[in-house]
Design a protein around this motif. Structure first.
Motif, PDB file in Angstrom:
ATOM      1  N   HIS A 292     -47.924   5.885 129.496  1.00  0.00           N
ATOM      2  CA  HIS A 292     -47.431   6.640 130.791  1.00  0.00           C
ATOM      3  C   HIS A 292     -45.983   7.638 130.863  1.00  0.00           C
ATOM      4  O   HIS A 292     -45.499   8.170 131.611  1.00  0.00           O
ATOM      5  N   ARG A 293     -45.524   7.343 129.605  1.00  0.00           N
ATOM      6  CA  ARG A 293     -44.250   7.985 129.472  1.00  0.00           C
ATOM      7  C   ARG A 293     -44.179   9.549 129.397  1.00  0.00           C
ATOM      8  O   ARG A 293     -43.557  10.170 129.622  1.00  0.00           O
ATOM      9  N   HIS A 294     -45.678  10.386 129.444  1.00  0.00           N
ATOM     10  CA  HIS A 294     -45.695  11.577 129.909  1.00  0.00           C
ATOM     11  C   HIS A 294     -45.298  11.899 130.853  1.00  0.00           C
ATOM     12  O   HIS A 294     -45.136  13.220 131.374  1.00  0.00           O
ATOM     13  N   LEU A 295     -45.247  11.364 132.215  1.00  0.00           N
ATOM     14  CA  LEU A 295     -44.677  11.433 133.451  1.00  0.00           C
ATOM     15  C   LEU A 295     -43.396  12.012 133.386  1.00  0.00           C
ATOM     16  O   LEU A 295     -42.771  12.482 134.343  1.00  0.00           O
ATOM     17  N   MET A 296     -42.487  11.545 132.385  1.00  0.00           N
ATOM     18  CA  MET A 296     -41.292  11.845 132.214  1.00  0.00           C
ATOM     19  C   MET A 296     -41.047  13.094 131.019  1.00  0.00           C
ATOM     20  O   MET A 296     -39.749  12.991 130.388  1.00  0.00           O
ATOM     21  N   ARG A 297     -41.993  13.769 130.668  1.00  0.00           N
ATOM     22  CA  ARG A 297     -41.897  14.665 129.810  1.00  0.00           C
ATOM     23  C   ARG A 297     -40.698  15.706 129.784  1.00  0.00           C
ATOM     24  O   ARG A 297     -40.743  16.287 131.193  1.00  0.00           O
ATOM     25  N   GLY A 298     -39.791  16.024 128.861  1.00  0.00           N
ATOM     26  CA  GLY A 298     -38.594  16.725 128.981  1.00  0.00           C
ATOM     27  C   GLY A 298     -37.379  15.962 129.316  1.00  0.00           C
ATOM     28  O   GLY A 298     -36.363  16.734 129.584  1.00  0.00           O
ATOM     29  N   ILE A 299     -37.504  14.716 129.561  1.00  0.00           N
ATOM     30  CA  ILE A 299     -36.455  13.758 129.796  1.00  0.00           C
ATOM     31  C   ILE A 299     -35.304  14.027 128.939  1.00  0.00           C
ATOM     32  O   ILE A 299     -34.186  14.117 129.391  1.00  0.00           O
ATOM     33  N   GLU A 300     -35.528  14.354 127.596  1.00  0.00           N
ATOM     34  CA  GLU A 300     -34.511  14.431 126.619  1.00  0.00           C
ATOM     35  C   GLU A 300     -33.607  15.635 126.951  1.00  0.00           C
ATOM     36  O   GLU A 300     -32.501  15.728 126.226  1.00  0.00           O
ATOM     37  N   ARG A 301     -33.929  16.653 127.466  1.00  0.00           N
ATOM     38  CA  ARG A 301     -33.321  17.882 127.811  1.00  0.00           C
ATOM     39  C   ARG A 301     -32.254  17.585 129.144  1.00  0.00           C
ATOM     40  O   ARG A 301     -31.503  18.595 129.389  1.00  0.00           O
ATOM     41  N   SER A 302     -32.488  16.650 129.545  1.00  0.00           N
ATOM     42  CA  SER A 302     -31.673  16.236 130.792  1.00  0.00           C
ATOM     43  C   SER A 302     -30.004  15.867 130.069  1.00  0.00           C
ATOM     44  O   SER A 302     -29.755  15.626 129.011  1.00  0.00           O
ATOM     45  N   ASP A 303     -29.022  15.921 131.045  1.00  0.00           N
ATOM     46  CA  ASP A 303     -27.619  15.586 130.501  1.00  0.00           C
ATOM     47  C   ASP A 303     -27.387  14.216 130.925  1.00  0.00           C
ATOM     48  O   ASP A 303     -26.636  13.625 130.278  1.00  0.00           O
ATOM     49  N   SER A 304     -28.160  13.686 131.922  1.00  0.00           N
ATOM     50  CA  SER A 304     -27.646  12.136 132.329  1.00  0.00           C
ATOM     51  C   SER A 304     -28.873  11.416 132.928  1.00  0.00           C
ATOM     52  O   SER A 304     -29.969  12.360 133.531  1.00  0.00           O
ATOM     53  N   VAL A 305     -29.148  10.446 132.969  1.00  0.00           N
ATOM     54  CA  VAL A 305     -30.073   9.671 133.533  1.00  0.00           C
ATOM     55  C   VAL A 305     -29.579   8.286 134.287  1.00  0.00           C
ATOM     56  O   VAL A 305     -28.767   7.631 133.496  1.00  0.00           O
ATOM     57  N   THR A 306     -30.217   7.940 135.407  1.00  0.00           N
ATOM     58  CA  THR A 306     -30.235   6.658 136.089  1.00  0.00           C
ATOM     59  C   THR A 306     -31.464   5.894 135.900  1.00  0.00           C
ATOM     60  O   THR A 306     -32.475   6.526 136.011  1.00  0.00           O
ATOM     61  N   TRP A 307     -31.087   4.701 135.535  1.00  0.00           N
ATOM     62  CA  TRP A 307     -32.513   4.021 135.027  1.00  0.00           C
ATOM     63  C   TRP A 307     -31.856   2.649 135.620  1.00  0.00           C
ATOM     64  O   TRP A 307     -31.098   1.921 135.092  1.00  0.00           O
ATOM     65  N   ASN A 308     -32.764   1.816 136.514  1.00  0.00           N
ATOM     66  CA  ASN A 308     -32.712   0.489 136.875  1.00  0.00           C
ATOM     67  C   ASN A 308     -33.672  -0.337 136.439  1.00  0.00           C
ATOM     68  O   ASN A 308     -34.730  -0.568 136.969  1.00  0.00           O
ATOM     69  N   PRO A 309     -33.189  -0.933 135.355  1.00  0.00           N
ATOM     70  CA  PRO A 309     -34.090  -2.216 134.964  1.00  0.00           C
ATOM     71  C   PRO A 309     -34.404  -3.450 135.888  1.00  0.00           C
ATOM     72  O   PRO A 309     -35.374  -4.134 135.698  1.00  0.00           O
TER      73      PRO A 309
END
Length: 524
Positions: free
Chosen positions: A317-334
């Motif tokens: 399912h990680r394809h849903l975030m394809r291109g995430i590595e091109r961002s400058d910052s990410v919020t992620w709530n475990p």
């Protein structure tokens, strides 16, 4: 023994001292002088630990045994006046005996919503991971602050390791980050850093030294974008809302048009806020074309993956975030899909120039002395807008150690499988109307009672339909059978939003959910 009543109110520890040494008490039966009292601790660790042991047994029974049992209620609903009386909330001059305090603990557990219950589908968090919970208990017991290596050596190193692992899942080999008190604050960090990088003078001179700024986010973005713009003095009117498609995903072409609109109004674009996993629809913005625009125009690209970030754990399912590595910052709530427990929100940063510290430091010399005997770069407190900062990495680290990346991936994949089953079963039943096919684990639908079926063209249909979800919600809560949220959205009247994430649930719980909606709503 005649002296006993005179100083009984001094406490059990004082009584034990008197029993072993009566001469310490004056002939009048008064307690020792203030100086003598200060020679002994005010708190008795033996008493406290005995109480804690008993309180923990209550918590174990009421919260973790009953609270995860499908035969028990999700909530024991009481109206505010009744609940206030039951809890006896008033704080008084004198303390209470142990048995009364244990009853207080039991009552708090009894009348609280059991978010660990398998049939709690109400929020973007649910269920319990026992390894993470052990980490939460240990965090509270150690009671330290995550700002210097001096007072939190274990957790400074641990936080660095956990953040590094999360960044690697994003696709970054280097970077920075910090755990924040919730996704809203993580998103605020992103906007603040983007502004500082574009206009470093804002730190010293403030907004009066800057031109009007422009922020861009989709119509489905989290309301924290507006909060951040207001809080940071940018202004909510400077947040340009980008159109979404019928799935709720940002339309890149409209982003480009909104950027040009902002420029025409004299504003300076600096920050694009994309979303991976919107709150209601569970939609994922197309990150690749958004990144193309940001790179071309030199704009900071932030991805709010507070809800959806955990798909990065799944190869399927990680394809849903394809291109995430091109961002400058990410919020992620475990604390959401990964189930670490509240709160656990990571702000991840690609930048390697110590931008967090440059932006937020205030050089508090009483904490961050530069002549310490260890590597002062380990003191992370100046990266944060807070001073004291709760340890939020231990629960995630301990859970990850227990089940590994493979175990976390299995949980994500299992949630998607439960959603597929639920949707398939929903389509077989009359009265359930999906609003859109779920892309994630948010299942949004109307329940159409028999009295409304076939009457879609009647003038009062929408009004009557809008009352169905609130009525069913009231009934389920007062009966305590389950909890699921509802809301109006984008011109649609109230509909249910079912969230499926807990690994404690089974397909039987999905079937129960459908049956219960029918039972509670068929007579409407």
């Amino acid at each position: 023994m005649s002296q006993l009543p005179r100083f009984w109110n001094q406490g059990w520890s004082f009584f034990l001292d008197w029993w072993s040494n009566p001469s310490a008490v004056s002939e009048q039966g008064n307690p020792p002088s203030g100086e003598q009292q200060l020679n002994n601790p005010l708190l008795d660790h033996r008493e406290g630990q005995m109480f804690l042991t008993k309180a923990f047994q209550v918590i174990l029974e009421e919260v973790l045994c009953k609270g995860t049992n499908v035969q028990e209620k999700v909530c024991d609903w009481r109206e505010p006046e009744e609940l206030s009386a039951l809890l006896d909330l008033e704080l008084r001059e004198n303390g209470e005996p142990e048995d009364q305090l244990l009853k207080r603990v039991q009552d708090v557990a009894k009348y609280s919503v059991k978010t660990n219950h398998p049939r709690f589908f109400n929020q973007l968090f649910s269920g319990v991971d026992y390894h993470a919970l052990a980490g939460r208990f240990l965090t509270e017991a150690l009671n330290t602050s995550q700002y210097t290596y001096e007072v939190a050596p274990v957790f400074v190193l641990m936080e660095n390791e956990v953040l590094s692992k999360l960044r690697s899942l994003v696709g970054w080999t280097q970077g920075d980050g910090i755990f924040c008190p919730g996704g809203t604050v993580s998103n605020m960090y992103a906007m603040n850093l983007a502004r500082f990088q574009a206009f470093p003078e804002v730190k010293t001179k403030g907004m009066c030294a800057l031109p009007p700024l422009a922020v861009f986010a989709s119509q489905e973005s989290h309301y924290s974008v507006l909060k951040a713009a207001a809080f940071q003095g940018i202004g909510t009117e400077q947040v340009f809302k980008v159109k979404v498609d019928n799935r709720g995903c940002m339309i890149p072409e409209d982003l480009g048009e909104k950027i040009e609109l902002a420029k025409s109004q004299g504003a300076v674009p600096f920050f694009v806020h994309a979303t991976s996993g919107t709150t209601v629809k569970g939609a994922f913005d197309p990150l690749e074309p958004i990144a193309d625009i940001c790179e071309k125009l030199g704009l900071w690209m932030h991805v709010d993956a507070a809800w959806g970030g955990s798909v990065l754990l799944s190869k399927e399912h990680r394809h849903l975030m394809r291109g995430i590595e091109r961002s400058d910052s990410v919020t992620w709530n475990p604390h959401k899909m990964m189930m670490t427990g509240l709160q656990c929100s990571a702000f991840l940063l690609k930048n390697t120039t110590d931008l967090l510290k440059q932006c937020h430091c205030a050089d508090a010399t009483y904490l961050f002395q530069q002549d310490k005997f260890y590597d002062v770069s380990l003191d992370t407190g100046d990266k944060s807008i807070q001073c004291g900062r709760k340890v939020d990495c231990l629960k995630l680290w301990l859970m990850w150690k227990a089940i590994g990346s493979k175990g976390l991936e299995e949980r994500v994949d299992r949630a998607f499988a439960h959603v597929r089953y639920l949707v398939e079963e929903m389509k077989k039943r009359e009265g359930f109307q999906l609003i859109w096919e779920p892309e994630f684990v948010n299942v949004c639908f109307w329940f159409i009672p028999p009295s409304l079926r076939g009457n879609e063209n009647s003038p009062d249909y929408q009004d009557r339909l809008s009352k169905v979800a609130p009525t069913i919600k009231e009934r389920m809560m007062k009966q305590g059978t389950m909890m699921v949220g509802y809301q109006p959205h984008s011109g649609r009247v109230n509909f249910f939003r079912m969230i499926v994430i807990s690994p404690q649930i089974s397909n039987q719980d999905m079937t129960f959910f459908l049956n219960e909606i029918e039972r509670l709503g068929n007579d409407l």
